[in-house]
Design a protein around this motif. Structure first.
Motif, mmCIF file in Angstrom:
data_model
loop_
_atom_site.group_PDB
_atom_site.id
_atom_site.type_symbol
_atom_site.label_atom_id
_atom_site.label_comp_id
_atom_site.label_asym_id
_atom_site.label_seq_id
_atom_site.Cartn_x
_atom_site.Cartn_y
_atom_site.Cartn_z
ATOM 1 N N VAL A 149 38.049 -29.535 107.119
ATOM 2 C CA VAL A 149 36.792 -29.899 106.476
ATOM 3 C C VAL A 149 36.224 -28.643 105.824
ATOM 4 O O VAL A 149 36.065 -27.612 106.485
ATOM 5 C CB VAL A 149 35.779 -30.479 107.484
ATOM 6 C CG1 VAL A 149 34.422 -30.699 106.810
ATOM 7 C CG2 VAL A 149 36.288 -31.789 108.079
ATOM 8 N N ASP A 150 35.947 -28.718 104.538
ATOM 9 C CA ASP A 150 35.301 -27.625 103.817
ATOM 10 C C ASP A 150 34.576 -28.227 102.618
ATOM 11 O O ASP A 150 34.320 -29.437 102.592
ATOM 12 C CB ASP A 150 36.313 -26.551 103.395
ATOM 13 C CG ASP A 150 37.486 -27.126 102.607
ATOM 14 O OD1 ASP A 150 37.298 -28.186 101.955
ATOM 15 O OD2 ASP A 150 38.583 -26.547 102.643
ATOM 16 N N ARG A 151 34.227 -27.411 101.626
ATOM 17 C CA ARG A 151 33.486 -27.905 100.473
ATOM 18 C C ARG A 151 34.271 -28.899 99.622
ATOM 19 O O ARG A 151 33.699 -29.559 98.750
ATOM 20 C CB ARG A 151 33.025 -26.733 99.612
ATOM 21 C CG ARG A 151 31.856 -25.975 100.232
ATOM 22 C CD ARG A 151 31.223 -25.031 99.236
ATOM 23 N NE ARG A 151 30.010 -24.422 99.779
ATOM 24 C CZ ARG A 151 28.807 -24.971 99.711
ATOM 25 N NH1 ARG A 151 28.669 -26.158 99.141
ATOM 26 N NH2 ARG A 151 27.752 -24.358 100.220
ATOM 27 N N ARG A 152 35.568 -28.998 99.849
ATOM 28 C CA ARG A 152 36.369 -29.996 99.146
ATOM 29 C C ARG A 152 36.320 -31.350 99.847
ATOM 30 O O ARG A 152 36.813 -32.339 99.315
ATOM 31 C CB ARG A 152 37.820 -29.524 99.038
ATOM 32 C CG ARG A 152 38.013 -28.323 98.142
ATOM 33 C CD ARG A 152 39.411 -27.779 98.229
ATOM 34 N NE ARG A 152 39.700 -27.222 99.546
ATOM 35 C CZ ARG A 152 40.843 -26.634 99.889
ATOM 36 N NH1 ARG A 152 41.812 -26.526 98.981
ATOM 37 N NH2 ARG A 152 41.019 -26.145 101.105
ATOM 38 N N GLY A 153 35.767 -31.382 101.050
ATOM 39 C CA GLY A 153 35.681 -32.620 101.809
ATOM 40 C C GLY A 153 36.622 -32.613 102.996
ATOM 41 O O GLY A 153 36.926 -31.553 103.568
ATOM 42 N N LEU A 154 37.103 -33.778 103.361
ATOM 43 C CA LEU A 154 38.031 -33.936 104.485
ATOM 44 C C LEU A 154 39.442 -34.112 103.943
ATOM 45 O O LEU A 154 39.672 -34.931 103.046
ATOM 46 C CB LEU A 154 37.638 -35.155 105.326
ATOM 47 C CG LEU A 154 38.637 -35.602 106.396
ATOM 48 C CD1 LEU A 154 38.749 -34.564 107.510
ATOM 49 C CD2 LEU A 154 38.226 -36.964 106.982
ATOM 50 N N LYS A 167 45.646 -37.944 103.299
ATOM 51 C CA LYS A 167 44.326 -38.474 102.983
ATOM 52 C C LYS A 167 43.419 -37.351 102.524
ATOM 53 O O LYS A 167 43.447 -36.251 103.069
ATOM 54 C CB LYS A 167 43.716 -39.139 104.223
ATOM 55 C CG LYS A 167 42.377 -39.819 103.982
ATOM 56 C CD LYS A 167 42.530 -41.083 103.157
ATOM 57 C CE LYS A 167 41.220 -41.850 103.053
ATOM 58 N NZ LYS A 167 41.374 -43.116 102.299
ATOM 59 N N GLN A 168 42.601 -37.639 101.517
ATOM 60 C CA GLN A 168 41.560 -36.716 101.085
ATOM 61 C C GLN A 168 40.303 -37.511 100.805
ATOM 62 O O GLN A 168 40.323 -38.503 100.071
ATOM 63 C CB GLN A 168 41.968 -35.917 99.847
ATOM 64 C CG GLN A 168 40.864 -34.975 99.375
ATOM 65 C CD GLN A 168 41.352 -33.939 98.382
ATOM 66 O OE1 GLN A 168 42.541 -33.880 98.077
ATOM 67 N NE2 GLN A 168 40.452 -33.113 97.884
ATOM 68 N N VAL A 169 39.207 -37.070 101.410
ATOM 69 C CA VAL A 169 37.907 -37.702 101.212
ATOM 70 C C VAL A 169 36.979 -36.639 100.640
ATOM 71 O O VAL A 169 36.625 -35.681 101.327
ATOM 72 C CB VAL A 169 37.342 -38.264 102.526
ATOM 73 C CG1 VAL A 169 35.977 -38.909 102.276
ATOM 74 C CG2 VAL A 169 38.301 -39.282 103.141
ATOM 75 N N SER A 170 36.590 -36.786 99.386
ATOM 76 C CA SER A 170 35.686 -35.823 98.771
ATOM 77 C C SER A 170 34.266 -36.028 99.306
ATOM 78 O O SER A 170 33.932 -37.094 99.833
ATOM 79 C CB SER A 170 35.712 -35.965 97.251
ATOM 80 O OG SER A 170 35.325 -37.277 96.872
ATOM 81 N N LEU A 171 33.427 -35.021 99.145
ATOM 82 C CA LEU A 171 32.073 -35.080 99.698
ATOM 83 C C LEU A 171 31.248 -36.202 99.099
ATOM 84 O O LEU A 171 30.401 -36.798 99.781
ATOM 85 C CB LEU A 171 31.369 -33.736 99.484
ATOM 86 C CG LEU A 171 31.934 -32.545 100.266
ATOM 87 C CD1 LEU A 171 31.142 -31.291 99.936
ATOM 88 C CD2 LEU A 171 31.917 -32.816 101.761
ATOM 89 N N ASP A 172 31.476 -36.522 97.819
ATOM 90 C CA ASP A 172 30.678 -37.583 97.201
ATOM 91 C C ASP A 172 31.068 -38.969 97.700
ATOM 92 O O ASP A 172 30.387 -39.953 97.404
ATOM 93 C CB ASP A 172 30.778 -37.523 95.677
ATOM 94 C CG ASP A 172 32.210 -37.656 95.184
ATOM 95 O OD1 ASP A 172 33.129 -37.717 96.033
ATOM 96 O OD2 ASP A 172 32.423 -37.679 93.959
#
Length: 346
Positions: free
Chosen positions: A237-242, A254-259
């Motif tokens: 988890v960082d500024r790019r999301g999960l 899997k990638q989950v962006s913050l938005d």
């Protein structure tokens, strides 16, 4: 945030249940030592409609397959005695017992009827019923093991402001998660595939056997690749999301962006409740299930949920919530968060 204590003490009944899965291992070893001198070089592998043996397998190969599968099941059963395995211990024992019972029974019945017949052309007869019955061996440890009782969950309101002020927004949270089940299955697939290929090529040099051997290697290779993908993953988890990435093959799972993040919280996930290990999809909810136990669950703004089993999910959830609160395009609705936190396993 949902706080659930997934740990539970290991009780004598759980130990007794695990010990029952060592009995097939003992049966295979003892019968091999007792029967090895009276067994032929090959054992029947298939019978035709007329009752005659249609194909054979090297005796040592059949014994090794039975030993490896039953031993793997026993080792996993012992591993599941850890406290964190309590939520899905009985279900795991049910599946492990099926594998151990079936593999050891195939050896016991095939070698047993061959010894009784005094040759390599025995009749299977009613012994096939015993093999089907052995598939239910997992019911024994399942019934012996202590039943898991889900502890009461304590729900606390999510205060995004408080979490944001206590979390370093430049930090990166990373966890490596290993799936013992996938690792053992991968090893068993490799060993079983090698034994199977040796057995096929050892029968004769005909083209049909060569083709069967090549097909076996292709199938084993494909299954092994899928297993290695989930043997170990890196969750960050960082500024790019999960992000969830296969550690061994580098494949992004899997990638989950913050938005996309509405909220994040910690919960417990069971492989049985999620449909098994690996990448699971059930009714708009997706998960990467490496084992039973704590998990990081994310409510997505489009209404779906994603979960990944990982150690210390509370820290990851807090950081993801804080980063999402600071993201200009993220609109967290704290009122809807409370109503959706308990949906993943309900």
């Amino acid at each position: 945030m949902t706080l659930v204590n997934s740990a539970a003490p290991t009780r004598p009944r759980d130990v007794a249940a695990a010990l029952t899965l060592w009995l097939p291992v003992l049966a295979v070893i003892v019968t091999w030592l007792l029967w090895v001198d009276g067994l032929p070089d090959v054992l029947p592998r298939q019978w035709g409609r007329d009752g005659a043996v249609s194909s054979t397998m090297p005796t040592w190969a059949m014994a090794v397959v039975a030993l490896v599968v039953s031993l793997g099941a026993a080792i996993l059963a012992t591993y599941w005695l850890r406290e964190r395995g309590a939520p899905n211990r009985r279900q795991a024992y049910l599946g492990l017992g099926l594998a151990a019972g079936l593999s050891s029974c195939l050896w016991l019945t095939t070698a047993g009827v061959t010894i009784a017949a005094g040759g390599a052309e025995p009749e299977w007869g009613a012994w096939v019923l015993f093999t089907f019955t052995a598939c239910g061996y997992g019911a024994l440890p399942f019934l012996i093991a202590h039943k898991w009782v889900v502890p009461a969950a304590v729900v606390e309101p999510v205060d995004a402001t408080a979490e944001t002020t206590s979390v370093d927004l430049t930090a990166t949270w990373t966890q490596l998660v290993t799936s013992p089940v996938m690792a053992v299955i991968g090893g068993l697939i490799v060993l079983g595939g090698i034994i199977g290929v040796i057995a096929v090529f050892g029968e004769d040099g005909q083209t049909s056997s060569v083709g069967a051997g090549v097909m076996t290697m292709v199938i084993v290779g494909l299954i092994l690749v899928m297993t290695l993908v989930f043997a170990q993953v890196r969750v960050s988890v960082d500024r790019r999301g999960l992000r969830v990435v296969s550690r061994l093959l580098g494949i992004r799972l899997k990638q989950v962006s913050l938005d996309q993040v509405e909220s994040a919280f910690a919960d417990t996930v069971s492989p049985l409740g999620s449909g098994g290990w690996g990448y699971r999809m059930t009714g708009g909810r997706t998960a990467v299930v490496m084992r039973g136990g704590p998990a990081l669950v994310v409510n997505l703004r489009r209404g779906n949920q994603f979960a990944v089993t990982v150690d210390d999910p509370h820290t990851g959830a807090a950081l993801l919530t804080a980063l999402g609160a600071e993201n200009p395009s993220a609109h967290l609705a704290s009122g809807s968060t409370m109503g959706r936190q308990a949906q993943f396993l309900s």
